[in-house]
Structures are given as C-alpha cells and as structure tokens.
Scaffold this motif. Structure first.
Motif, PDB file in Angstrom:
ATOM      1  N   ILE A 197       1.324  -1.223  -0.047  1.00 44.34           N
ATOM      2  CA  ILE A 197       0.265   0.251   0.062  1.00 44.34           C
ATOM      3  C   ILE A 197       0.992   1.303   0.087  1.00 44.34           C
ATOM      4  CG2 ILE A 197      -2.072   1.109   1.480  1.00 44.34           C
ATOM      5  CD1 ILE A 197      -3.471  -1.798   2.152  1.00 44.34           C
ATOM      6  N   THR A 198       2.161   1.546   0.621  1.00 41.94           N
ATOM      7  CA  THR A 198       2.828   2.671   1.191  1.00 41.94           C
ATOM      8  C   THR A 198       3.513   2.920  -0.920  1.00 41.94           C
ATOM      9  OG1 THR A 198       3.659   1.763   2.882  1.00 41.94           O
ATOM     10  CG2 THR A 198       4.808   3.500   1.473  1.00 41.94           C
ATOM     11  N   LEU A 199       4.476   1.447  -1.066  1.00 42.14           N
ATOM     12  CA  LEU A 199       4.302   1.841  -3.046  1.00 42.14           C
ATOM     13  C   LEU A 199       3.906   2.356  -3.274  1.00 42.14           C
ATOM     14  CD1 LEU A 199       6.625  -1.486  -2.661  1.00 42.14           C
ATOM     15  CD2 LEU A 199       7.518   1.186  -2.161  1.00 42.14           C
ATOM     16  N   GLY A 200       2.695   1.935  -3.554  1.00 46.04           N
ATOM     17  CA  GLY A 200       0.945   1.881  -4.830  1.00 46.04           C
ATOM     18  C   GLY A 200       0.768   3.304  -4.114  1.00 46.04           C
ATOM     19  N   ARG A 201       1.046   4.189  -3.043  1.00 49.10           N
ATOM     20  CA  ARG A 201       0.685   5.863  -3.191  1.00 49.10           C
ATOM     21  C   ARG A 201       1.403   6.751  -3.525  1.00 49.10           C
ATOM     22  NH1 ARG A 201       0.906   8.088   2.786  1.00 49.10           N
ATOM     23  NH2 ARG A 201      -0.480   9.623   1.691  1.00 49.10           N
ATOM     24  N   ALA A 202       2.922   5.713  -3.696  1.00 49.89           N
ATOM     25  CA  ALA A 202       3.839   6.852  -4.858  1.00 49.89           C
ATOM     26  C   ALA A 202       3.089   6.304  -5.562  1.00 49.89           C
ATOM     27  CB  ALA A 202       4.887   5.880  -4.234  1.00 49.89           C
ATOM     28  N   GLU A 203       2.680   5.382  -6.531  1.00 52.36           N
ATOM     29  CA  GLU A 203       2.617   5.211  -8.085  1.00 52.36           C
ATOM     30  C   GLU A 203       1.110   6.009  -8.370  1.00 52.36           C
ATOM     31  OE1 GLU A 203       2.452   0.846  -9.194  1.00 52.36           O
ATOM     32  OE2 GLU A 203       4.460   0.605  -8.019  1.00 52.36           O
ATOM     33  N   GLU A 204       0.510   6.317  -6.944  1.00 49.58           N
ATOM     34  CA  GLU A 204      -1.143   7.158  -7.912  1.00 49.58           C
ATOM     35  C   GLU A 204      -0.357   8.446  -7.649  1.00 49.58           C
ATOM     36  OE1 GLU A 204      -3.246   7.160  -4.256  1.00 49.58           O
ATOM     37  OE2 GLU A 204      -3.623   4.882  -4.513  1.00 49.58           O
ATOM     38  N   GLU A 205       0.790   9.075  -7.807  1.00 55.23           N
ATOM     39  CA  GLU A 205       1.459  10.112  -8.145  1.00 55.23           C
ATOM     40  C   GLU A 205       1.811  10.349  -9.328  1.00 55.23           C
ATOM     41  OE1 GLU A 205       3.526  12.479  -5.521  1.00 55.23           O
ATOM     42  OE2 GLU A 205       3.062  11.582  -3.712  1.00 55.23           O
ATOM     43  N   VAL A 206       2.280   9.826 -10.449  1.00 53.57           N
ATOM     44  CA  VAL A 206       2.336   9.216 -11.522  1.00 53.57           C
ATOM     45  C   VAL A 206       1.176   8.576 -12.434  1.00 53.57           C
ATOM     46  CG1 VAL A 206       4.488   8.972 -11.149  1.00 53.57           C
ATOM     47  CG2 VAL A 206       3.392   6.932 -11.200  1.00 53.57           C
ATOM     48  N   LEU A 207       0.207   8.071 -11.877  1.00 53.86           N
ATOM     49  CA  LEU A 207      -0.779   7.169 -12.598  1.00 53.86           C
ATOM     50  C   LEU A 207      -1.746   8.185 -13.125  1.00 53.86           C
ATOM     51  CD1 LEU A 207      -1.682   4.006  -9.996  1.00 53.86           C
ATOM     52  CD2 LEU A 207      -0.295   4.031 -12.126  1.00 53.86           C
ATOM     53  N   PRO A 208      -1.905   9.033 -12.840  1.00 52.74           N
ATOM     54  CA  PRO A 208      -2.328  10.171 -13.731  1.00 52.74           C
ATOM     55  C   PRO A 208      -1.771  10.621 -15.341  1.00 52.74           C
ATOM     56  CG  PRO A 208      -2.768  10.956 -11.446  1.00 52.74           C
ATOM     57  CD  PRO A 208      -1.988   9.405 -11.767  1.00 52.74           C
ATOM     58  N   ARG A 209      -0.277  10.215 -15.012  1.00 59.93           N
ATOM     59  CA  ARG A 209       0.388  10.675 -16.625  1.00 59.93           C
ATOM     60  C   ARG A 209      -0.031   9.351 -17.715  1.00 59.93           C
ATOM     61  NH1 ARG A 209       5.109  13.072 -17.806  1.00 59.93           N
ATOM     62  NH2 ARG A 209       5.570  13.613 -20.138  1.00 59.93           N
TER      63      ARG A 209
END
Length: 193
Positions: free
Chosen positions: A53-65
């Motif tokens: 979940i912690t690593l997923g939160r970091a990925e959420e920041e680039v997923l809109p792109r």
C-alpha cells in the motif's frame, strides 16, 4: 524529498482504510510456525500489505500521467536500457505486438525513444527519454519518502531485522531464479539443432 526522523509523521490513509475494509488483523509473528512454509507465507503476505500500500501510494502520483502497464514497461526499460521489443514483451509476459503498441503510446507521450539497434540494425532499441527518466526518478523519490516515513516510526532493531530479512529474501529469490534458469538451459555438451 526524504523525511528525517524529526519530521512529523505523515498518516498513511491507504493502510488504515485497507485494514478496515479487509477486517483482518495481522498475525503475530511469534504465533506463526516458521517451519510451515504455507503458514509463514500467509503471515508474510499479511505483513507486507502495508508495504504494498505504501509503494502504491507513490505510484498513484504518476498514474494520472501513465497507465499501470505503461509504468511497468517504463520501469523495465529504465532498468534494462537499452532493451528491445522482444525483451520487453518477455518481461511483461505479453506478445511482441502488445508490447509494441504499449511502446507506441510511451513514445507518443515523450517518455521512451526508439532507434535502430547498435549491433543489429533490424532491431529497435528502446530507451527512456529525459522526460521519462524524470518521471521514474520522481517515482523513486516518492517511494523512498513514503518508506522513510514508515521506517522512521519503527524501532532501530525492527529496521535492522527488516533489512536483514529482506536481503536474505532477495538472495534466496535470486538463487531460485538462477536454478530455474539453469534448468531451462540445454546441457553444455548437447548440440541443439
């Protein structure tokens, strides 16, 4: 940006929400029979949920792109540059035409470059562009920041044990992967037509 231990802790919303939704509690490690690989695997799976979940939160920041599959391809290309479409398709577990379409989108977004291969001109080399590298670097920085927040809340002994366990896990996984690759290779004294 990496948080120091003096920074106030950042709440991990995703972890608390996942715990409430799942309704599960993490098993106590001392109560797990470490000689039973299945029970231990279940305990590790439950315990790593916070890490995922912690690593997923970091990925959420680039997923809109980029999409999840584009991000995965970008990370593979970044790690194995230069790479070609066949290598990328193999890493993704996809057919080359699907990997090619994925690369088309990454090239169109300015995140990946294609050029003729340096050894075989018929091959196409894939590399992460400067913009793609900024995105990958930003993701890594965010991941480190998110992890640092959680690690800062752990005891020093806990951090040491975690690092030691993860290093041993990595070495064991590597040994298994190497053994599997060796068993796939034909014997050295056997000609293959």
């Amino acid at each position: 940006m990496v948080h120091s231990t003096n920074d106030p802790p950042v709440p991990l919303r995703g972890w608390a929400i996942a715990r409430r939704r799942g309704g599960e509690t993490l098993p106590d490690i001392p109560d797990v029979d470490v000689g039973d690989p299945v029970a231990l695997a279940a305990a590790v799976d439950a315990a790593t949920r916070a890490l995922v979940i912690t690593l997923g939160r970091a990925e959420e920041e680039v997923l809109p792109r980029v999409s999840v599959s584009q991000l995965r391809a970008l990370l593979i290309i970044s790690r194995q540059a230069p790479t070609n479409l066949n290598q990328l398709a193999e890493e993704l577990g996809a057919i080359p035409s699907s990997a090619s379409r994925l690369c088309d989108r990454l090239v169109a977004a300015g995140l990946v470059t294609r050029r003729p291969g340096s050894v075989d001109r018929r091959e196409v080399e894939l590399r992460v562009s400067a913009e793609g590298q900024r995105l990958v670097d930003g993701l890594r920085e965010t991941r480190v920041s998110q992890l640092a927040t959680v690690l800062a809340a752990m005891s020093a002994d806990g951090r040491r044990a975690l690092l030691q366990g993860l290093r041993e896990f990595e070495r064991a996984a590597e040994r298994l992967e190497n053994a599997a690759a060796a068993s796939d290779d034909p014997p050295a004294d056997h000609d293959v037509a």
